[in-house]
Scaffold this motif. Structure first.
Motif, PDB file in Angstrom:
ATOM      1  N   UNK B 367     -27.149  30.727  52.312  1.00  0.00           N
ATOM      2  CA  UNK B 367     -27.119  29.405  51.697  1.00  0.00           C
ATOM      3  C   UNK B 367     -27.025  29.472  50.182  1.00  0.00           C
ATOM      4  N   UNK B 368     -27.657  30.495  49.580  1.00  0.00           N
ATOM      5  CA  UNK B 368     -27.585  30.573  48.115  1.00  0.00           C
ATOM      6  C   UNK B 368     -26.153  30.849  47.673  1.00  0.00           C
ATOM      7  N   UNK B 369     -25.504  31.796  48.359  1.00  0.00           N
ATOM      8  CA  UNK B 369     -24.124  32.123  47.992  1.00  0.00           C
ATOM      9  C   UNK B 369     -23.193  30.949  48.267  1.00  0.00           C
ATOM     10  N   UNK B 370     -23.568  30.137  49.257  1.00  0.00           N
ATOM     11  CA  UNK B 370     -22.693  29.037  49.646  1.00  0.00           C
ATOM     12  C   UNK B 370     -22.530  28.017  48.527  1.00  0.00           C
ATOM     13  N   UNK B 371     -23.502  27.964  47.606  1.00  0.00           N
ATOM     14  CA  UNK B 371     -23.322  27.052  46.473  1.00  0.00           C
ATOM     15  C   UNK B 371     -22.087  27.427  45.677  1.00  0.00           C
ATOM     16  N   UNK B 372     -21.744  28.724  45.663  1.00  0.00           N
ATOM     17  CA  UNK B 372     -20.508  29.155  45.013  1.00  0.00           C
ATOM     18  C   UNK B 372     -19.292  28.860  45.889  1.00  0.00           C
ATOM     19  N   UNK B 373     -19.406  29.171  47.199  1.00  0.00           N
ATOM     20  CA  UNK B 373     -18.229  29.101  48.069  1.00  0.00           C
ATOM     21  C   UNK B 373     -17.855  27.669  48.440  1.00  0.00           C
ATOM     22  N   UNK B 374     -18.854  26.796  48.470  1.00  0.00           N
ATOM     23  CA  UNK B 374     -18.661  25.485  49.083  1.00  0.00           C
ATOM     24  C   UNK B 374     -17.455  24.758  48.492  1.00  0.00           C
ATOM     25  N   UNK B 375     -16.628  24.196  49.397  1.00  0.00           N
ATOM     26  CA  UNK B 375     -15.467  23.415  48.992  1.00  0.00           C
ATOM     27  C   UNK B 375     -14.462  24.187  48.151  1.00  0.00           C
ATOM     28  N   UNK B 376     -14.433  25.516  48.303  1.00  0.00           N
ATOM     29  CA  UNK B 376     -13.354  26.270  47.669  1.00  0.00           C
ATOM     30  C   UNK B 376     -12.420  26.793  48.749  1.00  0.00           C
ATOM     31  N   UNK B 377     -11.344  27.430  48.294  1.00  0.00           N
ATOM     32  CA  UNK B 377     -10.388  27.989  49.243  1.00  0.00           C
ATOM     33  C   UNK B 377     -10.985  29.137  50.054  1.00  0.00           C
ATOM     34  N   UNK B 378     -12.147  29.646  49.640  1.00  0.00           N
ATOM     35  CA  UNK B 378     -12.808  30.676  50.435  1.00  0.00           C
ATOM     36  C   UNK B 378     -13.142  30.120  51.817  1.00  0.00           C
ATOM     37  N   UNK B 379     -13.624  28.892  51.847  1.00  0.00           N
ATOM     38  CA  UNK B 379     -13.938  28.245  53.129  1.00  0.00           C
ATOM     39  C   UNK B 379     -12.665  28.050  53.941  1.00  0.00           C
ATOM     40  N   UNK B 380     -11.605  27.607  53.268  1.00  0.00           N
ATOM     41  CA  UNK B 380     -10.333  27.400  53.962  1.00  0.00           C
ATOM     42  C   UNK B 380      -9.863  28.710  54.590  1.00  0.00           C
ATOM     43  N   UNK B 381      -9.959  29.792  53.816  1.00  0.00           N
ATOM     44  CA  UNK B 381      -9.555  31.099  54.339  1.00  0.00           C
ATOM     45  C   UNK B 381     -10.412  31.478  55.537  1.00  0.00           C
ATOM     46  N   UNK B 382     -11.725  31.269  55.433  1.00  0.00           N
ATOM     47  CA  UNK B 382     -12.618  31.617  56.536  1.00  0.00           C
ATOM     48  C   UNK B 382     -12.233  30.886  57.822  1.00  0.00           C
ATOM     49  N   UNK B 383     -12.124  29.563  57.756  1.00  0.00           N
ATOM     50  CA  UNK B 383     -11.929  28.895  59.051  1.00  0.00           C
ATOM     51  C   UNK B 383     -10.512  29.042  59.570  1.00  0.00           C
ATOM     52  N   UNK B 442     -10.661  27.985  43.024  1.00  0.00           N
ATOM     53  CA  UNK B 442      -9.757  26.891  43.380  1.00  0.00           C
ATOM     54  C   UNK B 442     -10.406  26.007  44.442  1.00  0.00           C
ATOM     55  N   UNK B 443     -10.629  24.724  44.128  1.00  0.00           N
ATOM     56  CA  UNK B 443     -11.264  23.854  45.117  1.00  0.00           C
ATOM     57  C   UNK B 443     -10.297  23.502  46.239  1.00  0.00           C
ATOM     58  N   UNK B 444     -10.842  23.263  47.423  1.00  0.00           N
ATOM     59  CA  UNK B 444      -9.998  22.864  48.544  1.00  0.00           C
ATOM     60  C   UNK B 444      -9.720  21.368  48.455  1.00  0.00           C
ATOM     61  N   UNK B 445      -8.751  20.901  49.236  1.00  0.00           N
ATOM     62  CA  UNK B 445      -8.427  19.478  49.325  1.00  0.00           C
ATOM     63  C   UNK B 445      -8.022  18.885  47.977  1.00  0.00           C
ATOM     64  N   UNK B 446      -7.321  19.686  47.162  1.00  0.00           N
ATOM     65  CA  UNK B 446      -6.745  19.104  45.946  1.00  0.00           C
ATOM     66  C   UNK B 446      -5.235  19.169  46.077  1.00  0.00           C
ATOM     67  N   UNK B 447      -4.569  18.135  45.560  1.00  0.00           N
ATOM     68  CA  UNK B 447      -3.127  18.023  45.758  1.00  0.00           C
ATOM     69  C   UNK B 447      -2.348  18.918  44.810  1.00  0.00           C
TER      70      UNK B 447
END
Lengths: 113, 611
Positions: B367-383, B442-447
């Motif tokens: 959860x601590x690291x997730x503050x960095x990952x949250x809503x970035x392309x890292x999440x997009x890559x993961x899922x 890079x944040x996710x969901x940006x145009x």
């Protein structure tokens, strides 16, 4: 065309064993019904009387409700017959729901931990 | 009694519209899923073109939001799940030796509800704007989104979700009640087991989605205030409700793929699945833990450290049963005579790809690291790693594996290998680089993104990979079209181990002339090794009772769809008319006597070539 159970025997009464089973079932139905009425009455009296303090009444009534739910499922809704998967899934679903509600209420409710 | 309607008397179209045969329903699910898969793939392509260069003007911001919402929603609800449902419908009854599913009519209703739900959702693009609040539709973004887009999202998913729930209940009852003699639970093939556990997950998870969508509908259409903080509502509760459904949903998407891989790996390694009971147990544990971890999607919402820690640990616990499964697959392959067919190539590529996705999953679970990952392309890559490297590979593997059984011809292996390699390379090219994009912020969901932030090259590479995947998918479509002459050796092309390979290809309407007797796990393989290679019959040859087809499911689904449009445009009269149509059809279904028909012994003998 009435709905006839195609698997039922066409003539003759139930066998001796079948009769004993039916007797047992009807007796257990009656006993359970009386017990349910008794529990419900107890719950009503608990709330109505001034002797029982509120702090005890609420969990006590909830406990009675839990007993009633289980009896309802097993004695009146035939959960003791049929597949064991029915039991597995009902209890698993109850457990999952209880955990979810507990988490929402305790961990991340009004007071956040 | 026998008001037999032989299928030869019916026109082809009428036959497919009214069918209650699980195999035809499976095929329709499959093609419906493929259709939406293509649409969602095109949406993804458009987004990758927009992100190829910084400040690209290919799409507007609003269009981009609509595309990303529709891509996610369509891929999950209208592509991946229906494709799996297609395989489940077609294969699972065959694998347990059943003649049909427990509720053929409800099965058909589930299919049509899915199709109509998909149509409702996709009509939004022609009706003044698609949903634009992301596939999660978080409040208050979704409750305040202008136009009718999110209403289409709500009603489309509500209709499709009802169908999914029905199908799941049907699968559960089928597996509990319709197994052939000797087919105990612990002799069921793994794909049937994962179907069972997946259906349980659907049964427990989808009601949460239904309620979440209902509350959203109340807020948007009927002036409710569940998610309106000004009126005392709570927006975080929407996220909880959504993810209480959403996390089991991602396991719904992966477990059937696990089942498909278990079948394929043991078939092509010519070995019994290593650790069968551990595999079953791990599947159930994954399913159970799937309900205990929903809040890991919300670490940054402000839940508090204790809650975050508990959900982080619970999430990491899922790695254990998943690891058990991975090692069991590896040990199934160990020492096996592995043949590298396209289906098995996908299964072999799945293992490292999925492990990569799992590793980033455990990283995200901190959860601590997730503050960095949250809503970035890292999440997009993961899922995308777990959903493409898991679910989509599973779908492609299953496609090549069961195609001969479903359609009576074999897909070309050589063209299939081109498809596999292009898709694999394209997939890793697209998404591996996105981990780093996310890590540098890079944040996710940006145009779009600005120049000079270090995002340019990686985004360009990512887009190239996406085009490679598109080319590969076109090769698959070509493969389907040009392979139709490979009609030899379709009955049991892979030297199969399970019951579905004991039937003819294409499968008879009644599946098995005589219900088979199951004597071991991998029943057909046991007969090949210890018997005469044919299944023993558990019953004498007798006439077979079959259910009649029905057109009612289409009208029930149509009525609900009309009511859904009434809700979207707040037209009370239309809601009433739609519901009236649905209930009228249900009433007809209830009072009409329909005993089905019997297939006489002479016809069965003729099919067997003994007539």
């Amino acid at each position: 065309m009435s709905h006839v159970d195609p698997s039922a025997p066409l003539e003759g009464g139930p066998s001796k064993e079948e009769e004993r089973k039916l007797k047992r079932e009807s007796r257990s139905q009656l006993v359970s019904f009386m017990f349910m009425i008794f529990i419900t009455t107890t719950a009503f009296l608990t709330v109505a009387s001034d002797i029982v303090p509120t702090g005890f009444a609420i969990p006590f009534v909830l406990l009675l409700a839990g007993i009633q739910v289980v009896m309802q499922l097993y004695n009146f809704m035939h959960m003791n017959e049929g597949s064991r998967w029915i039991n597995v899934m009902i209890w698993a679903g109850l457990f999952v729901a209880a955990m979810t509600v507990a988490a929402l209420a305790v961990l991340i409710g009004i007071d956040k931990y | 009694m026998s008001n037999s309607t032989a299928s030869s008397k019916k026109s082809v179209l009428w036959d497919w519209l009214t069918t209650v045969d699980h195999k035809k329903i499976g095929i329709m699910y499959f093609f419906g899923g493929l259709f939406f898969f293509t649409i969602a793939g095109i949406e993804a392509m458009l987004m990758r073109i927009q992100l190829m260069f910084p400040e690209m003007g290919f799409l507007g911001e609003q269009t981009y939001n609509e595309l990303l919402t529709m891509h996610g929603t369509t891929m999950l609800f209208l592509a991946a799940m229906p494709l799996f449902f297609g395989f489940m419908n077609f294969v699972m009854p065959l694998q347990i030796g059943a003649r049909d599913v427990a509720f053929p009519f409800i099965n058909s209703l589930g299919l049509w509800l899915f199709i109509f739900g998909g149509i409702i959702l996709n009509i939004s693009m022609l009706a003044g704007g698609a949903p634009d609040a992301g596939w999660t539709a978080y409040a208050p973004l979704s409750t305040t989104s202008p136009g009718n887009g999110v209403d289409f999202y709500v009603m489309g998913l509500q209709v499709a979700g009802a169908g999914t729930l029905m199908s799941a209940i049907n699968f559960l009852v089928t597996i509990v009640n319709m197994r052939a003699p000797g087919m105990s639970m612990m002799r069921m093939p793994l794909f049937t087991w994962t179907t069972f556990v997946t259906s349980m997950l659907i049964l427990f998870a989808f009601p949460a989605l239904t309620i979440g969508l209902l509350l959203l509908m109340m807020d948007r259409v009927f002036g409710g205030a569940f998610f309106d903080t000004a009126m005392g509502g709570n927006v975080v509760i929407y996220q909880h409700i959504f993810w209480i459904f959403g996390h089991p949903e991602v396991y719904i998407l992966i477990l059937p793929a696990f089942g498909i891989f278990s079948e394929i790996i043991s078939t092509f390694a010519k070995k019994r699945l290593f650790g069968y009971s551990a595999m079953v147990f791990a599947t159930m544990i994954i399913g159970f833990l799937g309900f205990m971890v929903w809040a890991h999607h919300m670490f940054t919402v402000g839940m508090g450290p204790v809650a975050n820690a508990i959900f982080a640990v619970a999430t990491m616990a899922i790695a254990v049963p998943t690891g058990i499964k991975i090692f069991n697959w590896l040990l199934t392959l160990w020492g096996g005579r592995i043949s590298f067919t396209v289906a098995n190539l996908f299964a072999l590529a799945f293992i490292p790809s999925f492990v990569l996705g799992g590793v980033t999953g455990v990283q995200l679970a901190m959860s601590a690291a997730d503050y960095q990952f949250h809503d970035t392309y890292f999440v997009v890559a993961h899922f995308h790693y777990v959903i493409i490297g898991g679910s989509v590979f599973g779908i492609f593997a299953g496609t090549f594996y069961w195609w001969p059984k479903m359609f009576g011809y074999r897909l070309s292996e050589s063209l299939g290998k081109w498809f596999f390699w292009l898709f694999l390379i394209g997939f890793h090219l697209t998404f591996f680089i996105q981990h780093f994009l996310g890590l540098i912020g890079m944040p996710r969901r940006v145009a779009s993104y600005l120049d000079g932030q270090g995002f340019n090259e990686m985004n360009f590479i990512s887009s190239m990979g996406a085009f490679l995947m598109a080319v590969a998918f076109i090769l698959l479509v070509i493969n389907v079209l040009i392979s139709r002459k490979n009609t030899d050796n379709v009955q049991d092309p892979w030297d199969g181990r399970t019951l579905e390979w004991a039937t003819t290809s294409p499968v008879q309407e009644y599946n098995f002339a005589q219900t088979p007797l199951i004597r071991d796990l991998d029943a057909l393989w046991y007969e090949k090794m210890s018997g005469n290679g044919k299944m023993k019959a558990a019953e004498p040859l007798d006439e077979i009772h079959m259910p009649n087809g029905s057109i009612l499911p289409i009208f029930i689904a149509l009525g609900l769809s009309i009511a859904a449009f009434g809700v979207i445009y707040s037209a009370w009269f239309v809601i009433g008319a739609g519901l009236l149509l649905t209930f009228a059809m249900m009433f007809i279904r209830s009072i009409k006597e329909d005993h089905g028909y019997h297939i006489p012994v002479s016809e069965i003998k003729k099919d067997k070539g003994e007539g």
